[in-house]
Design an enzyme around this catalytic site. Structure first.
Site, short mmCIF file in Angstrom:
data_model
loop_
_atom_site.label_atom_id
_atom_site.label_comp_id
_atom_site.label_asym_id
_atom_site.label_seq_id
_atom_site.Cartn_x
_atom_site.Cartn_y
_atom_site.Cartn_z
N ASN A 11 1.30 -0.84 -0.11
CA ASN A 11 -0.28 -0.01 0.18
C ASN A 11 0.72 1.23 0.32
O ASN A 11 1.73 1.93 0.70
CB ASN A 11 -1.04 -0.34 1.31
CG ASN A 11 -1.73 1.31 1.27
OD1 ASN A 11 -1.92 2.37 0.26
ND2 ASN A 11 -2.23 1.75 2.55
N LYS A 13 0.34 4.18 -0.37
CA LYS A 13 -0.89 5.88 0.06
C LYS A 13 -0.13 6.65 -0.65
O LYS A 13 -0.36 7.10 -1.93
CB LYS A 13 -0.18 5.67 1.92
CG LYS A 13 -0.40 4.47 2.64
CD LYS A 13 0.16 4.71 3.97
CE LYS A 13 0.15 3.38 4.71
NZ LYS A 13 0.23 3.42 6.70
N HIS A 95 -9.50 0.42 5.51
CA HIS A 95 -7.91 1.05 5.17
C HIS A 95 -7.96 2.01 6.75
O HIS A 95 -9.23 2.68 7.23
CB HIS A 95 -7.23 1.31 4.81
CG HIS A 95 -5.76 1.52 4.68
ND1 HIS A 95 -5.11 2.81 6.20
CD2 HIS A 95 -4.82 1.16 5.12
CE1 HIS A 95 -3.94 2.45 6.13
NE2 HIS A 95 -3.66 1.80 6.00
N GLU A 97 -6.70 4.52 7.89
CA GLU A 97 -6.68 6.08 7.45
C GLU A 97 -8.38 6.14 7.23
O GLU A 97 -8.29 7.70 7.04
CB GLU A 97 -5.48 5.90 6.51
CG GLU A 97 -4.43 6.08 7.45
CD GLU A 97 -3.18 5.78 6.83
OE1 GLU A 97 -3.09 5.39 5.91
OE2 GLU A 97 -2.17 4.72 7.33
N GLU A 165 -5.24 -5.13 10.68
CA GLU A 165 -4.55 -4.59 10.77
C GLU A 165 -4.35 -3.73 11.77
O GLU A 165 -5.44 -2.21 11.95
CB GLU A 165 -3.99 -2.77 9.48
CG GLU A 165 -4.19 -3.74 8.15
CD GLU A 165 -3.85 -3.02 7.29
OE1 GLU A 165 -2.05 -3.06 6.81
OE2 GLU A 165 -4.27 -1.92 6.66
N GLY A 171 2.45 2.14 10.87
CA GLY A 171 3.23 3.23 10.72
C GLY A 171 3.82 3.67 11.97
O GLY A 171 4.41 4.76 11.95
N SER A 211 3.51 -1.78 10.05
CA SER A 211 4.82 -1.81 10.60
C SER A 211 5.68 -3.26 10.08
O SER A 211 6.80 -3.67 10.52
CB SER A 211 5.49 -1.50 12.10
OG SER A 211 4.81 -0.61 12.30
C1 PEP Z 1 -0.49 -0.04 6.18
O1 PEP Z 1 -1.41 1.20 5.90
O2 PEP Z 1 -1.10 -1.12 5.40
C2 PEP Z 1 0.46 -0.16 6.68
C3 PEP Z 1 0.18 -1.80 7.12
O3 PEP Z 1 1.51 0.56 7.06
P1 PEP Z 1 2.91 -0.27 7.43
O4 PEP Z 1 3.21 -0.91 6.86
O5 PEP Z 1 3.13 1.22 7.13
O6 PEP Z 1 2.64 0.12 8.78
#
Ligand code: PEP
Length: 249
Positions: A11, A13, A95, A97, A165, A171, A211
């Site tokens: 992703n 983003k 997601h 966000e 997630e 993040g 992460s």
């Molecule tokens: C995501 O936004 O789906 C995600 C897992 O981000 P990150 O790997 O940066 O934590």
């Protein structure tokens, strides 16, 4: 990883420029990727065409969001039909966000999933609890409510991948432990078994996001119910993303 085909999504983003994306695509094209893994990347909408015309067919493309129904007078939105037209096979929905920064609600996300599936896109259906919800012992309740909103709306699970997630891990550099992730993945599978069907529970891939990086992916991938990853930050680096793809066990 369990018996389903491992699935790794990147992703990207709201990151990148024409130049940085050209470099990322070239790194991905030259990476060697395990054959038995579904690999998908999700560029910002405005770069999808660039990625589609330059990226190897080995990797499929996903939108990061889609409008809830047919396109039309919806300023700023991107329709499922447009995603398909430009080469996408998947869309990420729900997601964190979009849930927590933009304010999308469970029911709206469920409707988006149903519409995308009805038009033939695969859906990466994201769920996950916030830190305060985990600390209050509500992890399963939150995940099940979000899952139920998908289950109430979708006609079939054939093209759905569930992404667990935890919001506190996205993040932040604070990855869930393999045990923490596995525990929720088992609970999600059990929920699907009780509330959808045994077949859907055993066939649906449940991937982990939050992460994930080149250093922690191998331990996570060993867990029986972790069927892949959704990767944010580390998917912007081609060689590291390839390491994550190749962590399948
Ligand atoms: C995501 O936004 O789906 C995600 C897992 O981000 P990150 O790997 O940066 O934590």
């Amino acid at each position: 990883a369990g018996s389903g085909k491992f699935f790794v999504g990147g992703n990207w983003k709201c990151n990148g420029t024409k130049d940085s994306i050209a470099k990322l695509v070239s790194d991905l094209n030259s990476a060697s990727l395990e054959a038995d893994v579904d690999v998908v990347v999700s560029p910002p909408f405005v770069y999808i065409d660039q990625v589609n015309s330059s990226l190897s067919d080995r990797i499929e493309i996903s939108g990061q969001n889609s409008w809830v129904g047919k396109g039309g007078a919806f300023t700023g939105e991107i329709s499922v039909e447009q995603l398909k037209d430009i080469g996408c096979k998947w869309v990420i929905l729900g997601h964190s966000e979009r849930r927590h920064v933009i304010g999308e609600q469970d029911e709206f996300i469920g409707k988006k999933a149903a519409y995308a599936l009805s038009e033939g896109l695969g859906v990466i259906a994201c769920i996950g609890e916030k830190l305060e919800e985990r600390e209050a012992g509500k992890t399963f309740d939150v995940c099940f409510d979000q899952l139920k909103a998908f289950a109430d709306a979708v006609p079939s699970w054939d093209k759905v991948v569930v992404a667990y997630e935890p919001v506190w891990a996205i993040g932040t550099g604070k990855v869930a432990s393999p045990q923490q992730a596995q525990e929720v993945h088992v609970a999600v599978r059990d929920w699907l078994k009780k509330n959808v069907s045994e077949e859907v529970a055993s066939k649906t891939r449940i991937i982990y996001g939050g992460s994930v990086n080149g250093g922690n992916c191998a331990e996570l991938a060993k867990e029986e119910d972790i069927d892949g990853f959704l990767v944010g930050g580390a998917s912007l680096k081609g060689p590291e993303f390839a390491t994550i793809v190749n962590s399948v066990t």
